[in-house]
Every structure is written in C-alpha cells, then in structure tokens.
Design an enzyme around this catalytic site. Structure first.
Site, PDB file in Angstrom:
ATOM      1  N   LYS A  77      -3.811   2.176  -0.713  1.00  0.00           N
ATOM      2  CA  LYS A  77      -4.272   0.990  -0.430  1.00  0.00           C
ATOM      3  C   LYS A  77      -5.737   1.046  -0.176  1.00  0.00           C
ATOM      4  CE  LYS A  77      -1.659   0.598   3.393  1.00  0.00           C
ATOM      5  NZ  LYS A  77      -0.780   1.673   3.011  1.00  0.00           N
TER       6      LYS A  77
ATOM      7  N   ASP B 283      -9.289  -3.699   5.536  1.00  0.00           N
ATOM      8  CA  ASP B 283      -8.270  -2.491   5.570  1.00  0.00           C
ATOM      9  C   ASP B 283      -7.417  -2.558   6.680  1.00  0.00           C
ATOM     10  OD1 ASP B 283      -7.069  -0.210   4.620  1.00  0.00           O
ATOM     11  OD2 ASP B 283      -8.763   1.110   4.789  1.00  0.00           O
TER      12      ASP B 283
ATOM     13  N   GLN C 204       3.109   0.424   9.880  1.00  0.00           N
ATOM     14  CA  GLN C 204       1.862   1.065  10.442  1.00  0.00           C
ATOM     15  C   GLN C 204       1.270   0.122  11.494  1.00  0.00           C
ATOM     16  OE1 GLN C 204      -0.194   4.016   8.259  1.00  0.00           O
ATOM     17  NE2 GLN C 204       0.471   2.921   6.284  1.00  0.00           N
TER      18      GLN C 204
ATOM     19  N   ARG D  79       0.574  11.245   7.784  1.00  0.00           N
ATOM     20  CA  ARG D  79      -0.666  11.683   7.790  1.00  0.00           C
ATOM     21  C   ARG D  79      -0.678  13.034   6.980  1.00  0.00           C
ATOM     22  NH1 ARG D  79      -2.715   7.906   7.261  1.00  0.00           N
ATOM     23  NH2 ARG D  79      -0.620   7.000   7.434  1.00  0.00           N
TER      24      ARG D  79
HETATM   25  P1  ATP Z   1      -2.802   4.847   4.714  1.00  0.00           P
HETATM   26  O1  ATP Z   1      -1.504   3.685   4.651  1.00  0.00           O
HETATM   27  O2  ATP Z   1      -2.434   5.986   5.354  1.00  0.00           O
HETATM   28  O3  ATP Z   1      -4.175   3.944   5.054  1.00  0.00           O
HETATM   29  P2  ATP Z   1      -3.296   4.459   1.724  1.00  0.00           P
HETATM   30  O4  ATP Z   1      -2.347   3.472   1.076  1.00  0.00           O
HETATM   31  O5  ATP Z   1      -4.538   3.851   2.223  1.00  0.00           O
HETATM   32  O6  ATP Z   1      -2.883   5.189   2.964  1.00  0.00           O
HETATM   33  P3  ATP Z   1      -5.092   6.247   0.374  1.00  0.00           P
HETATM   34  O7  ATP Z   1      -5.705   6.700   1.406  1.00  0.00           O
HETATM   35  O8  ATP Z   1      -5.857   5.084  -0.358  1.00  0.00           O
HETATM   36  O9  ATP Z   1      -3.732   5.466   0.913  1.00  0.00           O
HETATM   37  O10 ATP Z   1      -4.369   7.176  -0.534  1.00  0.00           O
HETATM   38  C1  ATP Z   1      -3.815   8.376  -0.371  1.00  0.00           C
HETATM   39  C2  ATP Z   1      -4.176   9.628  -0.946  1.00  0.00           C
HETATM   40  O11 ATP Z   1      -3.581   9.478  -2.344  1.00  0.00           O
HETATM   41  C3  ATP Z   1      -5.491   9.839  -1.187  1.00  0.00           C
HETATM   42  O12 ATP Z   1      -6.011  11.261  -0.881  1.00  0.00           O
HETATM   43  C4  ATP Z   1      -5.826   9.203  -2.577  1.00  0.00           C
HETATM   44  O13 ATP Z   1      -7.046   9.722  -3.052  1.00  0.00           O
HETATM   45  C5  ATP Z   1      -4.628   9.649  -3.252  1.00  0.00           C
HETATM   46  N1  ATP Z   1      -4.412   8.570  -4.361  1.00  0.00           N
HETATM   47  C6  ATP Z   1      -4.197   7.634  -4.142  1.00  0.00           C
HETATM   48  N2  ATP Z   1      -3.834   6.773  -5.527  1.00  0.00           N
HETATM   49  C7  ATP Z   1      -4.174   7.749  -6.182  1.00  0.00           C
HETATM   50  C8  ATP Z   1      -3.911   7.856  -7.821  1.00  0.00           C
HETATM   51  N3  ATP Z   1      -3.686   6.774  -8.636  1.00  0.00           N
HETATM   52  N4  ATP Z   1      -4.273   9.024  -8.353  1.00  0.00           N
HETATM   53  C9  ATP Z   1      -4.361  10.304  -7.719  1.00  0.00           C
HETATM   54  N5  ATP Z   1      -4.514  10.268  -6.357  1.00  0.00           N
HETATM   55  C10 ATP Z   1      -4.258   8.900  -5.683  1.00  0.00           C
HETATM   56 MG    MG Z   2      -5.774   3.448   4.198  1.00  0.00          MG
END
Ligand code: ATP
Ligand code: MG
Length: 716
Positions: free
Chosen positions: A35, A220, A251, A602
């Site tokens: 996200k 966010d 979350q 995490r």
């Molecule tokens: P949270 O809900 O915990 O905030 P999030 O949904 O925001 O998580 P991110 O932090 O954006 O998730 O991504 C999680 C991890 O996965 C990060 O290390 C990110 O770089 C990696 N990631 C996300 N999408 C891809 C992708 N398409 N290819 C490779 N790595 C990815």
């Molecule tokens: Mg996030």
C-alpha cells in the site's frame, strides 16, 4: 515520456492503482501488500505522467519517520528534491498551515506547541483557579475529555450538558482551559488539527486557495484517521476532489484515541465513484508468518474481508519462548540477537516490540549489560527529558513572552530567590488583569518587597539580554549560549553523580541537534521557532539518528507501517497483551488482536513470541499465562523453544485437590482480600506445596496469579 521504469517494480493490481484515472480512490489491502509503495509511486506517477506540479500534492503519513522515508523514496524515484511537496503527519501539516496563517487562526506569530505533560500542568492550574479539587476532577481524565472533544471537532459551546452537573462542570473546565491557552498563546496537539480545520471552514477564500493548490491529497494508514482528521481532509478535497487513500481495517489500532475505522466506508459514501483497489500479494513475510497472522486475525468479527498470500518460501516456524521471568525473557532475546549478528545479520534488522513503554526498561538493562547498542522509539523521548525541556523553555520564552508554562518552568530554575509568595503575587496579578505571567511580572514589581522585586527583575532582564545577545547568532550558537547563560549547566553540575553528568551530556546533545537541524524549504518561520516546533512535534520519535547499527525497540503501536527481518514480540501474557482492561469487552479485545496482527506482520523472516510466567512490572509481581493470542495460532506453525514440562495453560484442579493447598478454607469462588489489590474472587488454583499458585479476580485490579504462600490472602 518513458514511464515503464516507474511501473516496473509493481504487480498488476498495484499498477492499476498507481495508474488509476484522476478520481477518488481507495486501496484496501492487508499488511505488507505494498500500500505504501503504491502511494509513493502514485505521487511519482502524478508528477511524471499526469504533469502535476509537486506543489500541488499533499500527502499525509502516520509518523515523521514515515514522512521522511516517503520523501526519500519520492526523491529516489523522480530524482527531484522533495522539499516542495507537502509530506507530513496530520499534526505537522496542520502546524505548517497555522504558522502561515496565524492571523486567521487568531494566534500570534510566535505561538508555541504544548506537549502532553505541559497540557496537564495547564489543566492543573485551571482547576486551581476554579477552586476544584484534583481528587474529584482528575487532571488526566479532564485532559482525556478535552482532547476527545477536540478530536470530534467540538468546542465547549457545541457540547450539551443534558442537565448533568458533572458534564456541565467539565464543559466549564474545558472553556477555562481554552481561555488559558489562548492567553498564553499555546496550542495543544488536538488543537492544531481543530484550528487548521476551522480556518478553512471559516475563510472561504483561504479554503478555495488551498483546494485549488492541493488538487491531489494522498493518505497512508487511512483506517486510523479520527473525526477531525477526516473532516479536515474532506474539507480540503471538496465535493469534487479526488483523494487517494490507502488502508487496512485489520490494522486499525487507535480506536481508543478516537480513530474511526468506519471512515473507510464513509469515504466511499462521501466520494461517490470511488475506485476500489485490492492488493492480495504480500511481499514482506514468509509463508509461515503470514499464515500465523491470517489465522490470528480470522478470530475477529465484522472484518471487511481480505485475502493475503505470498509466493515466497514458508521459512522458519514462529518461535514461542516461555520464560521464567522477565529477566529470563530478556536473556533469551539477547542470545537470539547475538546469534543473528554472528551469522552476519545487522542489529538494525532486529526489532523488539512490547505493549507498553514501561516494559522496555528490563530489556534495555539487559542490552546495556550485553553491550548491544539499541535505540528506543517513543518511551523516554529526548525532547521530553526534564533538562531538555528546561533549556527549551528558556528558548520558548525568548521567542514568545506569553508562554506561561515556560515562564513557570524556569522563572526560578536554577534557584534565583523567586519564591512561592512572589509567584503567587504575579499569578494573582495575571489573573486579575487577564495578562501573561511575563507582563504581570513586569507590572507587579512595584508591589513586591525589594529583594523579591530585584530577583524577579533580574530574571526578566536576563531573558531580554539573552535575546539581544543571540539575535545574530546561528541557531546552535543560540542554544549553546542559552544553556550556559541561563545557568542550567552550572545548576546540573551541582547535581551529584551520573545523573547530573547525563543531563549535561543531553544539553550538549541538544546543541548538536540544533546544529544538525535543517529548515524546511519554504518555511515561514525563524530557525529558532522552527526548531522549537520540531522539538515538540518530533518528540515521540527517534532519538536522533546518531547510532547507525542499533537494535530497534518500540511499542507495538509505533511499529505500524514498518518492517524488520527479525521481530520479537515480548510480554505475550494475558493481562499484559491483551491488556487487562480490554479483556472484558469484545470491541477492545478485537482491537488488541489487530494490534497483535500488526506486530506479527512486521516480521519478514523470523518471528519470536515470548512470555514470562512471572513478571515484575511497576513493582508488582504477577504470574501470567501465555497470551490467548498465542493459543489462536495453528500449532503446526509454532516451535516451542523450551518445551514446558507442565502445560502452560491453566490447570483446573479437581475439587478434591483444592482442599490441599488451602488450609484456610479458600476454594474457587471464595471471596478474599489482599493487602494491596483489595477484594476479589478466587478463580483457580495450580500446583501445590510451596509452589501453589492461586488466581484471583480482583474487583479493581482484574485477574492475577499469586504465589499462595506469599500472598497473605484473607478470606472475607
Ligand atoms: P503495511 O500494511 O504494513 O503498512 P504496506 O501494504 O504498506 O504494509 P509496503 O510497506 O508498501 O506494504 O510493502 C511491503 C514490502 O513489500 C516492502 O518492503 C515493499 O518494498 C515490498 N513490495 C511491495 N510491492 C512489491 C513488489 N511489487 N515487488 C517487490 N517488492 C514489493
Ligand atoms: Mg504501509
């Protein structure tokens, strides 16, 4: 323009969200699904493909750390400086607005921000002025009440007392508190948001200007917005706006502070035509960690429903460690960290998470003994330390003479013969004339006995003099001058032992923090005011980035949005986590479970859950059982590091055995009295002889396990 590069590192679903048409959008997806990554790429997309000016973008994140990271990522993607983007926390952005529009906000240019402690002080003063008793009107509860009203966007005049005298009094206190803050030109955290909202609501042309400027608003962690934050965003976006928000209902962990997860649905109602995106692939965690997290959160009701999968390997099992006590738990953590380092892992890849700040102390001691560098986020925060606040109070007073809290803090620190009587005269004068303490001090000098008058006068001229002398100095020189000239350094030198030295070190650290401080590009503020605001707004976060390779320690709440290869969730005991006061109420228990889900997700590669069978916290020993959340994880995903000979779940002894450890005739259901915890009801027994334990549900303290032989229980 070649945009393939921009979308390269995204999967299909992410790509669709990033490249969505210019219309309201909601990305609803589970932990680690990208996200935040999508949000950052969306910013880049807007600039690079849609041709949006960086000045037209406002992006809200949850912490300053996240904001800094977002800036870095945007810069890396676009290779442009991100200073022109408004990226920050709700508080940070609201503050920035108020600084630019202090007139519209009915503030003076040098208004100061109040942290939570200072807020309590002002409330205490208000109570005193209203002649109310602090035992009946508990300052912390009043603070809670006031902040909750502000979070809902309510001023005293908006609240009805419904004929309830207590409520009427609370409203009166709220009003008096507001007046006091306005006189002192100080603004608490909740006020920042409320006022930023009001200046837009009440100034159509100002609102029109910002609507026109920030056509692109991104948020966010949207699931944790509260009422006033949501109102602020909607007002800015306007009916035709196209906010881009990302979040995860699983979350949502700030309900207790007014966050409304319903805003996710509200958003879709308020912005018809919202495009909904779902991301299902998790890139962060191993299959095992993800399965465990999914199983845990499946126990919650009323979820919006999301699936998460990973193409990665299953990885290692989730390790469970049942420690004897909190020190054994800390030792275990330390040994595992050593293993990790020995195998070439970096310390910064390890996070130790806990439910409440107080739990960090034992872990910190153990880390210190083991000479493992660590950094605590939150907890005893640098800018909240007493000596730092003393120095800042001088600086704040130099900047804003109306800041009564700062005046009170340093007028007689170090002691300079300004006694309680003198101060009472000054306070009375201020109250009678509705002025600041500073003004009152000047005006009441003639009424004071000569000696008191001299001391007070000396203080006033010292502040004036410090300001004049430092006028043309660099920020860090200013800070340096003030800690010396105020006499603070001398004062702490007199304090014996390490404590005094530590304080002086901290003051030196403050000077270097000022040296390293960088101004925001289009800041309207003087460097000093900017620094003072930073000190309050940033106090909850990192204590400087001085040490590079440190183990990261933080509460589960502040871990939101972050990720670490190795995660320890410590203190996994019922009563601690889930927290005692949440156990009885389903909605709170589910919030605790979401918090547990946040913690577990995490972890990238290794996840440890540890609990102690005996724990001393706040000076009280409790006997705990494994958190029910551990019990909710599928057994095949777990690996008990030290298999217990005994079952760690409560053992319900039969009625017959009950008589043995209880010569005093206690049985399940007996009412008992404890010297400290008061009255309660016996729930359970375990073991016998000197090891016998008894579980009691105390009326005021909740359920505890006690050693029967030490507890000195009395049957009532
Ligand atoms: P949270 O809900 O915990 O905030 P999030 O949904 O925001 O998580 P991110 O932090 O954006 O998730 O991504 C999680 C991890 O996965 C990060 O290390 C990110 O770089 C990696 N990631 C996300 N999408 C891809 C992708 N398409 N290819 C490779 N790595 C990815
Ligand atoms: Mg996030």
């Amino acid at each position: 323009m070649d945009v393939s590069h921009l979308l390269d590192s995204l999967n299909d679903a992410q790509r669709q969200a990033v490249a969505a048409p210019l219309a309201p959008a909601l990305v609803l997806a589970g932990a680690g699904s990208g996200k935040t990554r999508v949000l950052v790429h969306r910013i880049a997309w807007l600039i690079q493909v849609e041709g949006v000016s960086p000045q037209g973008i406002l992006s809200v994140t949850f912490t300053n750390k996240a904001a800094a990271e977002m800036r870095g990522r945007v810069e890396a993607l676009l290779r442009i400086p991100s200073a022109s983007l408004w990226i920050g926390t709700f508080h940070g952005l609201a503050h920035r607005l108020l600084r630019m529009h202090w007139r519209e906000a009915a503030l003076t240019q040098t208004f100061q921000i109040l942290d939570s402690d200072d807020q309590t002080r002002i409330i205490k003063k208000v109570l005193k002025a209203l002649d109310l008793d602090e035992t009946r009107w508990v300052p912390r509860e009043i603070q809670w009440f006031i902040n909750a009203q502000k979070d809902e966007g309510l001023r005293p005049k908006h609240i009805k007392d419904d004929g309830d005298p207590t409520r009427r009094q609370l409203i009166k206190i709220y009003q008096a508190y507001e007046d006091a803050c306005q006189r002192a030109q100080v603004v608490d955290f909740a006020e920042l948001l409320l006022r930023a909202f009001e200046i837009w609501r009440d100034n159509p042309s100002l609102l029109a200007h910002y609507r026109n400027r920030f056509r692109h608003v991104l948020v966010d962690e949207f699931q944790d917005t509260n009422t006033i934050q949501y109102k602020w965003l909607s007002l800015l976006a306007g009916p035709d706006g196209m906010p881009f928000v990302v979040g995860d209902d699983d979350q949502s962990i700030y309900r207790w502070r007014g966050a409304r997860v319903e805003n996710l649905n509200q958003f879709r109602r308020d912005f018809p035509g919202t495009q909904l995106f779902r991301l299902e692939q998790n890139y962060r965690s191993t299959g095992t960690i993800l399965k465990a997290a999914n199983a845990l959160i499946a126990n919650n009701s009323g979820r919006m429903g999301k699936t998460l999968w990973t193409s990665g390997e299953d990885g290692e099992k989730v390790r469970i460690y049942a420690a004897f006590n909190e020190r054994d738990e800390a030792d275990f953590v330390i040994n595992r960290i050593r293993d990790w380092s020995q195998r070439g892992g970096a310390r910064r890849e390890v996070a130790i998470l806990y439910r409440s700040n107080a739990q960090s102390r034992v872990l910190e001691e153990a880390l210190l003994n083991a000479r493992i560098p660590y950094r605590v986020y939150g907890g005893l925060r640098f800018f909240e330390r007493a000596e730092i606040k003393d120095a800042l109070a001088y600086l704040r007073l130099m900047s804003s003479r109306t800041d009564d809290t700062s005046f009170e803090r340093v007028v007689n620190l170090p002691t300079r013969g300004i006694g309680a009587k003198t101060l009472d005269t000054v306070r009375a004068h201020a109250r009678a004339n509705g002025t600041s303490l500073w003004a009152a001090a000047g005006a009441s000098i003639r009424e004071l006995p000569q000696k008191a008058a001299q001391s007070l006068n000396a203080f006033l001229s010292m502040i004036e003099k410090m300001q004049a002398e430092t006028q043309s100095l660099e920020l860090h020189e200013k800070v340096d001058h003030v800690v010396q000239a105020s006499g603070l350094i001398e004062h702490f030198k007199k304090e014996k032992g390490e404590r005094g030295e530590a304080r002086i070190d901290n003051l030196a650290e403050l000077v270097s923090a000022a040296r390293g401080f960088t101004l925001e590009a289009d800041s309207e503020l003087s460097p000093l005011d900017s620094f003072l605001a930073h000190a309050v707004l940033e106090s909850g976060e990192a204590q400087g980035d001085a040490w590079d390779d440190c183990v990261q320690m933080m509460t589960l709440h502040s871990a939101k949005g972050l990720e670490f290869p190795v995660v320890f969730m410590t203190g996994m005991e019922d009563g601690l986590f889930p927290h005692q006061r949440s156990i009885g109420e389903l909605a709170s228990l589910e919030e605790e479970r979401r918090l547990c889900y946040v913690g577990a997700t995490r972890a990238m590669r290794q996840l440890y859950l540890t609990y102690a069978e005996q724990r001393r916290l706040h000076g009280v020993d409790t006997f705990g059982q494994a958190s029910r959340f551990i019990g909710e994880l599928p057994a095949e995903l777990l690996d008990e590091v030290r298999p217990r000979v005994q079952v760690s779940r409560p053992v319900y002894v039969g009625r017959k055995n009950l008589e043995e450890p209880t010569p005093t005739g206690m049985r399940m259901g007996s009412r008992v009295r404890h010297g400290k915890f008061g009255d309660g009801v016996v729930l359970n027994f375990e073991g016998n002889g000197p090891h016998a334990r008894i579980q009691v549900n105390f009326e005021r303290q909740g359920t505890k396990w006690l050693m029967l032989s030490y507890a000195n229980l009395e049957v009532v």
